[in-house]
Design an enzyme around this catalytic site. Structure first.
Site, short mmCIF file in Angstrom:
data_model
loop_
_atom_site.label_atom_id
_atom_site.label_comp_id
_atom_site.label_asym_id
_atom_site.label_seq_id
_atom_site.Cartn_x
_atom_site.Cartn_y
_atom_site.Cartn_z
N PRO A 195 21.66 19.04 -33.27
CA PRO A 195 20.54 19.13 -34.20
C PRO A 195 20.22 20.52 -34.73
O PRO A 195 19.36 20.65 -35.60
CB PRO A 195 19.37 18.60 -33.36
CG PRO A 195 19.72 18.98 -31.96
CD PRO A 195 21.22 18.83 -31.88
N ASP A 219 29.20 20.03 -43.09
CA ASP A 219 27.98 19.68 -43.81
C ASP A 219 26.98 20.84 -43.83
O ASP A 219 27.14 21.85 -43.14
CB ASP A 219 27.33 18.45 -43.17
CG ASP A 219 28.03 17.16 -43.54
OD1 ASP A 219 28.88 17.18 -44.44
OD2 ASP A 219 27.73 16.12 -42.91
N LYS A 271 25.31 17.98 -48.27
CA LYS A 271 24.42 17.17 -49.10
C LYS A 271 22.98 17.59 -48.82
O LYS A 271 22.63 17.99 -47.72
CB LYS A 271 24.55 15.68 -48.75
CG LYS A 271 25.94 15.09 -48.90
CD LYS A 271 25.90 13.61 -48.54
CE LYS A 271 27.27 12.97 -48.67
NZ LYS A 271 28.14 13.34 -47.52
N GLY A 307 26.06 17.61 -38.80
CA GLY A 307 24.89 17.87 -37.98
C GLY A 307 24.50 16.65 -37.18
O GLY A 307 24.79 15.52 -37.55
N GLY A 308 23.87 16.88 -36.04
CA GLY A 308 23.42 15.76 -35.22
C GLY A 308 24.58 14.98 -34.65
O GLY A 308 25.53 15.53 -34.12
N ASP A 309 24.50 13.65 -34.76
CA ASP A 309 25.57 12.76 -34.33
C ASP A 309 26.10 12.03 -35.55
O ASP A 309 25.33 11.52 -36.36
CB ASP A 309 25.06 11.76 -33.30
CG ASP A 309 26.16 10.81 -32.84
OD1 ASP A 309 26.94 11.21 -31.95
OD2 ASP A 309 26.26 9.71 -33.39
N ILE A 364 24.90 8.32 -36.41
CA ILE A 364 23.49 8.01 -36.63
C ILE A 364 23.07 8.63 -37.96
O ILE A 364 22.82 9.84 -38.05
CB ILE A 364 22.61 8.50 -35.47
CG1 ILE A 364 23.04 7.83 -34.17
CG2 ILE A 364 21.13 8.22 -35.76
CD1 ILE A 364 22.22 8.22 -32.96
N THR A 376 21.87 13.63 -31.37
CA THR A 376 21.22 13.31 -32.63
C THR A 376 19.87 14.02 -32.74
O THR A 376 19.24 14.36 -31.73
CB THR A 376 21.05 11.79 -32.77
OG1 THR A 376 20.58 11.50 -34.10
CG2 THR A 376 20.06 11.23 -31.75
N ALA A 377 19.45 14.23 -33.98
CA ALA A 377 18.22 15.00 -34.22
C ALA A 377 17.02 14.40 -33.53
O ALA A 377 16.16 15.13 -33.01
CB ALA A 377 17.97 15.09 -35.73
N MET A 428 14.95 11.93 -42.58
CA MET A 428 14.95 12.15 -44.04
C MET A 428 13.76 11.46 -44.70
O MET A 428 13.90 10.82 -45.76
CB MET A 428 16.28 11.67 -44.64
CG MET A 428 17.50 12.34 -44.01
SD MET A 428 19.07 11.50 -44.37
CE MET A 428 18.90 10.03 -43.31
N GLY A 481 14.05 21.28 -36.13
CA GLY A 481 14.05 21.00 -34.69
C GLY A 481 15.17 21.69 -33.94
O GLY A 481 16.32 21.70 -34.38
#
Length: 252
Positions: free
Chosen positions: A19, A42, A64, A95-97, A100, A125-126, A177, A206
């Site tokens: 994250p 990303d 994006k 980023g994150g997973d 997800i 994940t975030a 988002m 985060g």
């Protein structure tokens, strides 16, 4: 369906970078990034993680952000296919997973169509990382027995979210988002039965050193969201009230 088998040793590693805090990258993620010939990355991947790549690696940015995709998804898919078919060790870094709200499944489907070998390296994940750093347990016996992750973006087929089930579930709700849609989220949940006084938290950046935690009621969510910036998560439910006593990150 016919599978076209690649005739070379190209390989793709789909890697979740976590994250934000670079220390949350997995050991395996670290290793495959260092070994990559090509890194397709990303917007939210930190500079510290990108620096792990070999100086000889080809770095391809495909980030994006809201209402702007510098490289459309179908072109990203084609980049992965082309580089793998050229015999490269490719890291697709998100980023994150990646599974997800990361479109990782769509990208692997394209690789599978072309018979390209791949692996998945999960990331934090975030929702899990950001709430942990904000002192918010996603589940708690006194507050919520389960958690739901929801995208704030309009669904691909244009369908609405099942607001009634969300509003009456008594779960922790985490919207990815969701800043731009915060007014819609608030209105729909209240209309379908969730109390306007339900506690909410917005976690901005985060797990990063600039992390900021904003608290409010569901009714005031749209107002508070105007002062927040992406990337941010919206967390809704009584577990968010624990943040004041359990917060530990960036404390003086």
């Amino acid at each position: 369906m016919t599978i076209h088998t690649s005739l070379n040793n190209g390989f793709v590693s789909l890697v979740g970078a976590g994250p934000g805090d670079p220390d949350l990258l997995t050991v395996k993620g670290h290793r495959v990034i260092q070994q990559a010939d090509v890194v397709v990355y990303d917007r939210l991947v930190s500079t510290e993680i990108l620096a792990l790549a070999s100086p000889d690696a080809e770095m391809i940015y495909v980030g994006k952000k809201l209402d702007y995709h510098c490289v459309p998804q179908d072109q990203i898919n084609q980049i992965l296919v082309d580089k793998a078919q050229a015999g490269k060790r490719v890291v697709r870094l998100k980023g994150g997973d990646s599974f997800i709200f990361g479109r990782g499944g769509e990208e692997l489907e394209e690789l599978a169509k072309h018979g390209i070998k791949y692996e998945v390296v999960p990331g934090i994940t975030a929702a899990a990382g950001a709430t942990a750093y904000a002192g918010i347990p996603l589940t708690h016996r006194d507050h919520a027995q389960s958690v739901q992750f929801i995208t704030g973006h309009v669904q691909k087929d244009g369908r609405e979210i099942e607001w009634t089930s969300l509003a009456q579930s008594n779960n922790t709700l985490v919207f990815y988002m969701g800043l731009k849609q915060s007014g819609h989220i608030s209105d729909k949940l209240i209309t379908h039965g969730l109390s306007a006084d339900t506690p909410c938290t917005i976690i901005e950046n985060g797990t990063r050193k600039e992390q900021r935690v904003l608290t409010c009621s569901l009714a005031n969510l749209p107002v508070v969201a105007k002062s927040a910036q992406s990337p941010a998560l919206i967390v809704i439910g009584s577990v968010t009230t624990l943040s004041e006593s359990l917060q530990w990150f960036n404390q003086e």
